[in-house]
Write an enzyme that holds these catalytic residues in place. Structure first.
Site, PDB file in Angstrom:
ATOM      1  N   LYS A 179     -50.947  29.081 -50.513  1.00 37.50           N
ATOM      2  CA  LYS A 179     -49.586  28.953 -51.018  1.00 37.50           C
ATOM      3  C   LYS A 179     -48.602  29.157 -49.873  1.00 37.50           C
ATOM      4  CE  LYS A 179     -51.125  28.646 -55.279  1.00 37.50           C
ATOM      5  NZ  LYS A 179     -51.033  27.401 -56.070  1.00 37.50           N
ATOM      6  N   LYS A 205     -58.797  27.633 -50.361  1.00 40.23           N
ATOM      7  CA  LYS A 205     -58.804  26.321 -51.004  1.00 40.23           C
ATOM      8  C   LYS A 205     -57.507  25.566 -50.763  1.00 40.23           C
ATOM      9  CE  LYS A 205     -58.523  24.444 -55.684  1.00 40.23           C
ATOM     10  NZ  LYS A 205     -57.099  24.112 -55.532  1.00 40.23           N
ATOM     11  N   ASP A 207     -54.835  22.915 -52.269  1.00 41.96           N
ATOM     12  CA  ASP A 207     -54.448  22.620 -53.645  1.00 41.96           C
ATOM     13  C   ASP A 207     -54.544  21.122 -53.903  1.00 41.96           C
ATOM     14  OD1 ASP A 207     -53.802  23.406 -56.205  1.00 41.96           O
ATOM     15  OD2 ASP A 207     -52.138  24.655 -55.571  1.00 41.96           O
ATOM     16  N   GLU A 208     -54.301  20.740 -55.159  1.00 40.74           N
ATOM     17  CA  GLU A 208     -54.598  19.367 -55.570  1.00 40.74           C
ATOM     18  C   GLU A 208     -53.752  18.320 -54.864  1.00 40.74           C
ATOM     19  OE1 GLU A 208     -51.196  20.545 -58.227  1.00 40.74           O
ATOM     20  OE2 GLU A 208     -52.947  21.545 -57.383  1.00 40.74           O
ATOM     21  N   HIS A 297     -60.938  19.557 -58.515  1.00 45.30           N
ATOM     22  CA  HIS A 297     -59.737  20.084 -59.158  1.00 45.30           C
ATOM     23  C   HIS A 297     -59.406  19.169 -60.332  1.00 45.30           C
ATOM     24  CE1 HIS A 297     -55.621  21.276 -59.952  1.00 45.30           C
ATOM     25  NE2 HIS A 297     -55.715  22.261 -59.083  1.00 45.30           N
ATOM     26  N   LYS A 337     -52.017  31.823 -66.442  1.00 47.03           N
ATOM     27  CA  LYS A 337     -50.780  31.143 -66.827  1.00 47.03           C
ATOM     28  C   LYS A 337     -51.029  29.790 -67.489  1.00 47.03           C
ATOM     29  CE  LYS A 337     -50.114  28.760 -62.381  1.00 47.03           C
ATOM     30  NZ  LYS A 337     -49.246  28.581 -61.201  1.00 47.03           N
TER      31      LYS A 337
END
Length: 488
Positions: A179, A205, A207-208, A297, A337
């Protein structure tokens, strides 16, 4: 000698009279149908238009997803049409919901090309979802016969081999997503990877949606990320990895990126669900050939899996992806979430991990399924989870899962490495308590507080996030029992 008029009349029968006749009358409904071991079975949730009989609606779905069109065609007589017609054989009302029905449909195995998810889906979720006779339609579950499953490769690596390769046993894998997912330079990105792995995580990882953008091209990301992996592995004396996202515009680009990830020493690469079924199968074959773990993902799935009356249940995606050959797939957290009813997620995890599953209506499993020795897919739990939920995560999800704490690692006020350490200590303290026979679910908060006495980063994490959770009612819940959807 030409056939007599009488003979032709006998052959035509009422079923083949020209014009439009009900689908049920055309042979797509058979309440007495005897299911064959080699049949592919599908369970649809149908909402018929007002005035449409549910049996006729079910027959229409069977017809339009197999051999039918809107009118009688004489060329049916040139085929083994009685065999090739899908048969709706059972219709049940959905409990506690008006005007919705579960339709059970059987398809002969010869309707489908061997080893092709694309061909399977072209029939099962093809034109039928736009069919006017139904107001809404959802594919809830499928049963794949062993004979059909044997035509698929299955997971490239599988859970057992992955544990051996990673030398990690008796606990969940730990991971985190970098992030912010977009905007970092290659060097800063690699530093995030290093800090997370150095702090105790097994995986970092991509992200998508990080592919090859102007702020950081893919090759730069791969090189800096693997530099971080190698330094952290050497320092910790553990095998570690980073999911390098090879998703791209073309298969040629994806193969190039995957080959480079292998060249620079990665043990795992990543793709997104949005690349499509053929591309997913192609990458799974590549991963098996090159001895790489393949992470998927599920980007995009909620566009069709979240609403309860139309689209497709995620458990069907789980089945298709196990057949297609991925090793990891995001499958829900329960306490995070993102959408996730406890019983539904248990059904997803069982679909990915079990060698054989029985009918379990509370979990949404409408058919028994023998997986024909296909390897196991590792579920991934990510999205809004943190160290303070570790007892809940272990209870709901078990050991065979990757727990990915993105914000729950990188959002730690003392830094990324401290966030990773907090998660590792929280997990190991909970696993130890469980192995000692303690009631770790009830005692979870106290176990974490005790562990935090000798781990400053964990204490900081517990103070920061406390009991933060996302208590929203799930939209996709069990039809046959009431289930809690709050994070309790």
């Amino acid at each position: 000698m030409s056939q007599s008029v009488e003979s032709r009349t006998r052959i035509k029968s009422e079923r083949y009279e020209s014009g439009v006749i009900p689908y049920a009358k055309m042979g797509y409904w058979d309440a007495d149908y005897v299911i064959k071991e080699t049949d592919i079975l599908a369970l649809f949730r149908i909402t018929p238009q007002p005035g449409v009989d549910p049996i006729e609606a079910s027959a229409a779905i069977a017809g339009e997803s197999s051999t039918a069109t809107w009118t009688v065609v004489w060329t049916d007589l040139l085929t083994a049409c009685d065999l090739y017609r899908a048969k709706a054989y059972r219709v049940d009302p959905v409990p506690n919901v008006a005007d919705q029905y579960f339709a059970y449909i059987a398809y002969d195995i010869d309707l489908f090309e061997e080893g092709s998810i694309a061909n399977l889906t072209a029939s099962i979720i093809g034109n039928v979802f736009g069919f006017k006779a139904v107001k809404a339609l959802r594919l809830e579950d499928m049963r794949m016969p062993v004979a059909y499953l044997k035509t698929f490769q299955g997971p490239a690596t599988g859970l057992i081999v992955e544990r051996e390769r990673m030398d990690k046993f008796g606990r969940p894998f730990l991971g985190a997503t970098v992030k912010p997912k977009l905007g970092l330079s290659g060097k800063n990105y690699g530093r995030v990877v290093y800090e997370g792995l150095k702090g105790g995580l097994d995986f970092l990882k991509d992200d998508e949606n990080i592919n090859s953008q102007p702020f950081m091209r893919w090759r730069e990301r791969f090189l800096y990320s693997m530099e971080g992996v190698n330094k952290a592995s050497a320092s910790a004396g553990e095998i570690k990895g980073h999911y390098l996202n090879v998703t791209a515009a073309t298969m040629e680009d994806m193969y190039e990126r995957a080959e480079f990830s292998k060249e620079v020493g990665s043990i795992i690469c990543m793709i997104d669900l949005v690349i499509g079924y053929t591309a997913i199968q192609s990458m799974a074959i590549w991963a098996r050939k090159h001895d790489m773990i393949l992470h998927l993902h599920r980007a995009g799935n909620s566009t069709y899996s979240r609403q309860k009356n139309h689209g497709m249940n995620f458990r069907v995606i789980c089945k298709w992806m196990r057949m297609a050959g991925v090793d990891h797939i995001h499958a829900g957290t329960v306490v995070g979430k993102l959408e996730g009813d406890p019983l539904m997620i248990k059904g997803f995890y069982n679909t990915l991990l079990e060698s054989e599953t029985d009918i379990n209506l509370p979990q949404g499993l409408f058919f028994a399924q023998n997986w024909a020795s296909l390897r196991k897919v590792v579920p991934v739990a990510s999205g809004g989870i943190h160290a303070g939920q570790m007892h809940q995560l272990l209870d709901y999800l078990g050991d065979d899962v990757v727990l990915q704490f993105g914000g729950g690692t990188i959002g730690h006020p003392d830094g990324i490495q401290a966030g990773a350490t907090a998660n590792r200590v929280a997990l190991e303290s909970m696993v130890m308590a469980r192995n000692e026979g303690r009631n770790y679910v009830a005692e979870g908060p106290q176990i974490l507080r005790d562990a935090a006495k000798t781990c400053g980063p964990l204490q900081t994490a517990l103070d920061l996030w406390k009991d933060i959770s996302f208590n929203y009612t799930s939209t996709d819940t069990a039809d046959f029992v009431e289930t809690p959807t709050a994070n309790i």
